[in-house]
Write a protein that holds these residues in place. Structure first.
Motif, PDB file in Angstrom:
ATOM      1  N   TYR A  52      33.289 -22.841 -12.626  1.00 33.55           N
ATOM      2  CA  TYR A  52      32.670 -21.746 -11.879  1.00 33.55           C
ATOM      3  C   TYR A  52      33.505 -20.481 -11.898  1.00 33.55           C
ATOM      4  O   TYR A  52      32.980 -19.385 -11.751  1.00 33.55           O
ATOM      5  CB  TYR A  52      32.349 -22.179 -10.443  1.00 33.55           C
ATOM      6  N   THR A  53      34.835 -20.612 -12.062  1.00 28.29           N
ATOM      7  CA  THR A  53      35.637 -19.389 -12.122  1.00 28.29           C
ATOM      8  C   THR A  53      35.654 -18.794 -13.522  1.00 28.29           C
ATOM      9  O   THR A  53      35.583 -17.581 -13.695  1.00 28.29           O
ATOM     10  CB  THR A  53      37.085 -19.641 -11.658  1.00 28.29           C
ATOM     11  N   LEU A  54      35.776 -19.647 -14.537  1.00 26.51           N
ATOM     12  CA  LEU A  54      35.892 -19.131 -15.907  1.00 26.51           C
ATOM     13  C   LEU A  54      34.572 -19.173 -16.666  1.00 26.51           C
ATOM     14  O   LEU A  54      34.354 -18.389 -17.572  1.00 26.51           O
ATOM     15  CB  LEU A  54      36.925 -19.944 -16.699  1.00 26.51           C
ATOM     16  N   GLY A  55      33.706 -20.134 -16.287  1.00 21.61           N
ATOM     17  CA  GLY A  55      32.521 -20.436 -17.094  1.00 21.61           C
ATOM     18  C   GLY A  55      31.654 -19.237 -17.402  1.00 21.61           C
ATOM     19  O   GLY A  55      31.220 -19.053 -18.539  1.00 21.61           O
ATOM     20  N   ILE A  56      31.435 -18.378 -16.389  1.00 23.19           N
ATOM     21  CA  ILE A  56      30.517 -17.264 -16.628  1.00 23.19           C
ATOM     22  C   ILE A  56      31.083 -16.268 -17.626  1.00 23.19           C
ATOM     23  O   ILE A  56      30.352 -15.500 -18.221  1.00 23.19           O
ATOM     24  CB  ILE A  56      30.175 -16.528 -15.308  1.00 23.19           C
ATOM     25  N   PHE A  57      32.404 -16.285 -17.825  1.00 23.69           N
ATOM     26  CA  PHE A  57      32.989 -15.310 -18.744  1.00 23.69           C
ATOM     27  C   PHE A  57      33.010 -15.806 -20.181  1.00 23.69           C
ATOM     28  O   PHE A  57      33.155 -15.023 -21.102  1.00 23.69           O
ATOM     29  CB  PHE A  57      34.416 -14.968 -18.330  1.00 23.69           C
TER      30      PHE A  57
END
Lengths: 199, 195
Positions: free
Chosen positions: B102-107
């Motif tokens: 959720y912290t890195l996935g969207i990037f």
């Protein structure tokens, strides 16, 4: 829509660099010399126009899940052509541009035009749209590199314009000036737009 | 080229910062630098992907492309490796570490089209780095990118309450700040040279 109208829209009204802020990387990196900018601009225009047309030709054959991948392949194909051409006929420019020719693949302008225009329109219109966007890109590059080369080296396209008395303004050849000049261009265009809007 | 890998590492962070001197990765740099948290997330993702794709691309280039004499295919191969690696990372993160996802996935999807990643692989080939040098260059460039985007995001957060001329709002002022940062980084030049 008429073809000339499409051209004007993608080259000026929706100029990729100034209005949409796309494809900044290469726009800033190659503008230290006008020759490099012109070659880069032509390379991007060629890739943009032909990959737009190709993507538009096969737009109904590709399932939307693999669309991005297919578009990347199409772009990469034309970029390889440009790269081989430069290596064969303009080896010196090719060496100076270095990795930036290959980086046309990840130039967001091309992906943006393919997504926004070529995916929905027939091939000929897409070709015109690609040429338009490429022309707009080239014009901005030439504007920035005109200032940078003239003040940085006192030359234009390698020819001495300012005389011996001119001492190169070295910051113009370095990275920061590219940022400042592009910001200045955006500032001029934006304030012109907001003035025209308030009238 | 006989340059110590450590020198390359520090030079890639400061004197030839991939963003401020080579202008790579500008698109996501300008669009994701509004908040410090998201800038940090994207920076970390770039750092991670950059180290691994540089290593993989090095292996692919010297073990497959050179022996078979198909160097002209490097652009396609490199971009496939990057896209595949990003996809794989996304799947692994989703499966094993939902928090990190959720912290890195969207990037992660943004990174495939980040020109800094492809740029590092291409510079590695052009400058003929050894394996160790390539890893150092990838790690240094990733850290340098992270540093630059964090600095910009910090400045932009404070800029929100300031009055900026109408025409300069958004992209204009961001480019000017980047230009000033780039000027500041010129102060590092002389520490090390890797061109």
């Amino acid at each position: 829509m008429k073809k000339i109208e499409i051209f004007r829209q993608s080259a000026f009204k929706e100029n990729a660099i100034i209005i949409q802020i796309l494809g900044i990387c290469s726009a800033l990196a190659v503008t230290n010399l006008m020759q490099n900018s012109l070659v880069m601009g032509l390379g991007v225009t060629f890739t943009l126009a032909l990959s737009s047309m190709t993507a538009s030709l096969i737009r109904n054959l590709i399932p939307s899940r693999v669309r991005m991948m297919a578009q990347t392949f199409i772009i990469a194909f034309y970029v390889i052509l440009v790269d081989l051409f430069l290596k064969a006929f303009l080896p010196e420019v090719s060496r100076q541009l270095g990795p930036y020719v290959g980086l046309i693949i990840t130039n967001c302008i091309i992906m943006g035009r393919l997504e926004a225009f070529a995916g929905k329109n027939p091939p000929l219109e897409s070709l015109v749209d690609g040429i338009g966007a490429g022309t707009g890109y080239t014009l901005i590059l030439l504007t920035i590199s005109f200032v940078r080369e003239l003040f940085g080296n006192g030359t234009l396209f390698g020819y001495k314009i300012l005389g011996e008395w001119w001492i190169g303004w070295s910051i113009m050849s370095l990275a920061p000036s590219a940022f400042f000049l592009l910001a200045l261009l955006i500032w001029i265009v934006e304030s012109h737009k907001s003035k025209a809007g308030s009238k | 080229m006989e340059i110590n890998a450590f020198v390359i590492f520090f030079a890639a962070i400061f004197t030839s910062n991939i963003l401020l001197t080579n202008f790579l990765g500008m698109c996501s740099f300008l669009s994701v630098s509004r908040e410090v948290e998201s800038a940090f997330g994207l920076g970390l993702a770039v750092l991670f992907v950059m180290i691994f794709t540089t290593a993989i691309n090095y292996a692919v280039y010297y073990l497959i492309l050179v022996p078979f004499d198909i160097i002209y295919l490097q652009y396609i191969i490199f971009i496939i490796v990057i896209a595949a690696f990003v996809q794989l990372t996304e799947m692994i993160l989703e499966r094993f570490s939902p928090v990190l996802y959720y912290t890195l996935g969207i990037f992660l999807p943004l990174i495939t089209v980040n020109c800094a990643i492809l740029g590092v692989s291409l510079f590695m080939v052009i400058r003929q780095y050894s394996f160790l040098q390539s890893i150092a260059y990838g790690a240094g460039s990733g850290l340098g990118w992270l540093l630059a985007i964090m600095a910009l995001a910090g400045i932009r957060q404070r800029l929100k309450i300031k009055q900026v001329p109408t025409g300069l709002q958004g992209a204009g002022i961001t480019l000017i700040i980047t230009g000033i940062m780039s000027l500041a980084f010129i102060g590092f030049s002389g520490i090390a040279v890797i061109q």
